[in-house]
Design a protein around this motif. Structure first.
Motif, PDB file in Angstrom:
ATOM      1  N   MET A   1       8.633  -7.131 -25.864  1.00  0.00           N
ATOM      2  CA  MET A   1       7.791  -8.302 -26.117  1.00  0.00           C
ATOM      3  C   MET A   1       7.594  -8.509 -27.615  1.00  0.00           C
ATOM      4  O   MET A   1       7.354  -7.567 -28.346  1.00  0.00           O
ATOM      5  N   ILE A   2       7.695  -9.732 -28.062  1.00  0.00           N
ATOM      6  CA  ILE A   2       7.482 -10.002 -29.489  1.00  0.00           C
ATOM      7  C   ILE A   2       6.033 -10.465 -29.676  1.00  0.00           C
ATOM      8  O   ILE A   2       5.588 -11.397 -29.025  1.00  0.00           O
ATOM      9  N   ASN A   3       5.310  -9.803 -30.592  1.00  0.00           N
ATOM     10  CA  ASN A   3       3.982 -10.318 -30.950  1.00  0.00           C
ATOM     11  C   ASN A   3       4.166 -11.577 -31.762  1.00  0.00           C
ATOM     12  O   ASN A   3       5.132 -11.707 -32.504  1.00  0.00           O
ATOM     13  N   LYS A   4       3.181 -12.471 -31.662  1.00  0.00           N
ATOM     14  CA  LYS A   4       3.170 -13.606 -32.585  1.00  0.00           C
ATOM     15  C   LYS A   4       2.955 -13.077 -33.998  1.00  0.00           C
ATOM     16  O   LYS A   4       2.325 -12.033 -34.182  1.00  0.00           O
ATOM     17  N   GLY A   5       3.472 -13.775 -34.980  1.00  0.00           N
ATOM     18  CA  GLY A   5       3.255 -13.334 -36.356  1.00  0.00           C
ATOM     19  C   GLY A   5       1.817 -13.554 -36.789  1.00  0.00           C
ATOM     20  O   GLY A   5       1.032 -14.194 -36.083  1.00  0.00           O
ATOM     21  N   LYS A   6       1.481 -13.011 -37.948  1.00  0.00           N
ATOM     22  CA  LYS A   6       0.111 -13.174 -38.484  1.00  0.00           C
ATOM     23  C   LYS A   6       0.122 -14.157 -39.636  1.00  0.00           C
ATOM     24  O   LYS A   6       1.082 -14.206 -40.411  1.00  0.00           O
ATOM     25  N   LEU A   7      -0.972 -14.871 -39.719  1.00  0.00           N
ATOM     26  CA  LEU A   7      -1.087 -15.892 -40.759  1.00  0.00           C
ATOM     27  C   LEU A   7      -1.941 -15.355 -41.912  1.00  0.00           C
ATOM     28  O   LEU A   7      -3.103 -14.975 -41.696  1.00  0.00           O
ATOM     29  N   PHE A   8      -1.347 -15.270 -43.098  1.00  0.00           N
ATOM     30  CA  PHE A   8      -2.058 -14.785 -44.279  1.00  0.00           C
ATOM     31  C   PHE A   8      -2.278 -15.940 -45.246  1.00  0.00           C
ATOM     32  O   PHE A   8      -1.334 -16.660 -45.584  1.00  0.00           O
ATOM     33  N   VAL A   9      -3.530 -16.109 -45.654  1.00  0.00           N
ATOM     34  CA  VAL A   9      -3.869 -17.167 -46.600  1.00  0.00           C
ATOM     35  C   VAL A   9      -4.167 -16.508 -47.937  1.00  0.00           C
ATOM     36  O   VAL A   9      -5.103 -15.706 -48.034  1.00  0.00           O
ATOM     37  N   ILE A  10      -3.359 -16.797 -48.937  1.00  0.00           N
ATOM     38  CA  ILE A  10      -3.588 -16.205 -50.255  1.00  0.00           C
ATOM     39  C   ILE A  10      -4.070 -17.300 -51.204  1.00  0.00           C
ATOM     40  O   ILE A  10      -3.414 -18.322 -51.363  1.00  0.00           O
ATOM     41  N   SER A  11      -5.253 -17.077 -51.795  1.00  0.00           N
ATOM     42  CA  SER A  11      -5.789 -18.023 -52.768  1.00  0.00           C
ATOM     43  C   SER A  11      -6.106 -17.276 -54.048  1.00  0.00           C
ATOM     44  O   SER A  11      -6.008 -16.043 -54.122  1.00  0.00           O
ATOM     45  N   GLY A  12      -6.544 -18.033 -55.004  1.00  0.00           N
ATOM     46  CA  GLY A  12      -6.878 -17.449 -56.298  1.00  0.00           C
ATOM     47  C   GLY A  12      -6.579 -18.516 -57.312  1.00  0.00           C
ATOM     48  O   GLY A  12      -5.711 -19.360 -57.077  1.00  0.00           O
ATOM     49  N   PRO A  13      -7.283 -18.501 -58.443  1.00  0.00           N
ATOM     50  CA  PRO A  13      -7.085 -19.568 -59.410  1.00  0.00           C
ATOM     51  C   PRO A  13      -5.647 -19.661 -59.875  1.00  0.00           C
ATOM     52  O   PRO A  13      -4.941 -18.657 -59.927  1.00  0.00           O
ATOM     53  N   SER A  14      -5.240 -20.875 -60.183  1.00  0.00           N
ATOM     54  CA  SER A  14      -3.929 -21.102 -60.766  1.00  0.00           C
ATOM     55  C   SER A  14      -3.864 -20.287 -62.061  1.00  0.00           C
ATOM     56  O   SER A  14      -4.784 -20.339 -62.862  1.00  0.00           O
ATOM     57  N   ALA A 190      -4.856  -4.097 -31.535  1.00  0.00           N
ATOM     58  CA  ALA A 190      -4.433  -5.251 -30.734  1.00  0.00           C
ATOM     59  C   ALA A 190      -2.951  -5.563 -30.934  1.00  0.00           C
ATOM     60  O   ALA A 190      -2.276  -6.035 -30.021  1.00  0.00           O
ATOM     61  N   GLU A 191      -2.445  -5.276 -32.129  1.00  0.00           N
ATOM     62  CA  GLU A 191      -1.032  -5.530 -32.428  1.00  0.00           C
ATOM     63  C   GLU A 191      -0.119  -4.518 -31.752  1.00  0.00           C
ATOM     64  O   GLU A 191       1.080  -4.722 -31.671  1.00  0.00           O
ATOM     65  N   ARG A 192      -0.696  -3.362 -31.368  1.00  0.00           N
ATOM     66  CA  ARG A 192       0.131  -2.257 -30.911  1.00  0.00           C
ATOM     67  C   ARG A 192      -0.068  -1.957 -29.431  1.00  0.00           C
ATOM     68  O   ARG A 192       0.507  -0.998 -28.909  1.00  0.00           O
ATOM     69  N   LYS A 193      -0.896  -2.773 -28.776  1.00  0.00           N
ATOM     70  CA  LYS A 193      -1.222  -2.542 -27.368  1.00  0.00           C
ATOM     71  C   LYS A 193       0.025  -2.512 -26.491  1.00  0.00           C
ATOM     72  O   LYS A 193       0.096  -1.787 -25.512  1.00  0.00           O
ATOM     73  N   HIS A 194       1.025  -3.296 -26.879  1.00  0.00           N
ATOM     74  CA  HIS A 194       2.213  -3.391 -26.011  1.00  0.00           C
ATOM     75  C   HIS A 194       3.009  -2.094 -25.944  1.00  0.00           C
ATOM     76  O   HIS A 194       3.854  -1.927 -25.083  1.00  0.00           O
ATOM     77  N   TYR A 195       2.722  -1.144 -26.853  1.00  0.00           N
ATOM     78  CA  TYR A 195       3.408   0.160 -26.779  1.00  0.00           C
ATOM     79  C   TYR A 195       2.905   0.979 -25.590  1.00  0.00           C
ATOM     80  O   TYR A 195       3.538   1.913 -25.164  1.00  0.00           O
ATOM     81  N   PHE A 196       1.723   0.631 -25.088  1.00  0.00           N
ATOM     82  CA  PHE A 196       1.041   1.494 -24.100  1.00  0.00           C
ATOM     83  C   PHE A 196       1.249   1.041 -22.668  1.00  0.00           C
ATOM     84  O   PHE A 196       0.479   1.415 -21.804  1.00  0.00           O
ATOM     85  N   VAL A 197       2.259   0.222 -22.421  1.00  0.00           N
ATOM     86  CA  VAL A 197       2.428  -0.274 -21.044  1.00  0.00           C
ATOM     87  C   VAL A 197       3.114   0.760 -20.168  1.00  0.00           C
ATOM     88  O   VAL A 197       3.856   1.589 -20.670  1.00  0.00           O
TER      89      VAL A 197
END
Ligand code: 5GP
Length: 197
Positions: A1-14, A190-197
């Motif tokens: 099973m493929i987990n959905k990817g994670k969304l990372f928001v990176i901010s910081g002043p220009s 939660a990302e690794r739960k699928h290992y325990f099936v």
């Protein structure tokens, strides 16, 4: 099973060095996609269309807003910037982690729409260093530099919206911290739960 990817928001002043840190990150992390924003600003020296940004006219940008093609958008120092939604969702659904490099108003919009997004704020270490970096870039007029500094102070007031802060006084250390954050997020139970099936 493929987990959905994670969304990372990176901010910081220009001028905080986001692009450099993100470039290092992308070299080190597999399965990570950098979201290419649309913008109406002029390309800087060395920037490539459709790689660094989709450089578009104001008319084109406004049509993207009208057609609901953007996950978020904001006006920043006189130009529009926005995240095309379709590629972000395609990549997340295919299991890729996605990085957005966006300013704080856009970040707030993303966090509201996608509460699972992980926020990372990058700061150069002090406002003095930030000013030096903006001037060293040499592409913006004095007026633009002052506007960006003013904007930077306002952006830093929003830091509590983010789960993580990286101080970018050395790009290698900053990239190490970003890799550590992203790796740890991938090791959550939660990302690794699928290992325990
Ligand atoms: P720059 O002109 O220095 O490339 O970017 C100016 C600011 O716009 C940066 O803080 C950058 O993170 C932000 N930015 C870039 N792309 C987007 C976007 O798609 N949406 C929003 N809201 N901000 C963006």
């Amino acid at each position: 099973m493929i987990n959905k990817g994670k969304l990372f928001v990176i901010s910081g002043p220009s001028g905080a060095g986001k692009s450099t840190v993100i470039a290092r990150l992308l070299k080190r992390l597999d399965n990570t996609y950098f979201s290419i924003s649309a913008t109406t600003r002029e390309p800087r020296r060395g920037e490539r269309n459709d790689i660094d940004y989709h450089f578009v006219s104001r008319e084109k940008f406004e049509s993207m807003i009208a057609n609901d093609e953007l996950l978020e958008w904001a006006e920043y120092v006189g130009n529009y910037y926005g995240t095309p939604a379709a590629p972000v969702d395609e990549k997340l659904n295919a299991g890729y982690d996605v990085i957005l490099d966006i300013e704080t108003k856009g970040a707030a919009e993303v966090m509201k729409k996608r509460p699972e997004a992980i926020g990372i704020f990058l700061f150069p270490g002090s406002f003095e260093i930030l000013e030096q970096r903006l001037r060293a870039r040499g592409t913006d007029s004095e007026e633009k530099v002052l506007k960006r500094l003013d904007q930077a102070r306002r952006e830093c007031e929003k830091v509590d919206m983010y789960q993580y802060v990286i101080i970018n006084d050395r790009v290698e250390t900053a990239a190490d911290e970003a890799v550590a954050i992203m790796t740890a997020e991938k090791c959550r139970t939660a990302e690794r739960k699928h290992y325990f099936v």
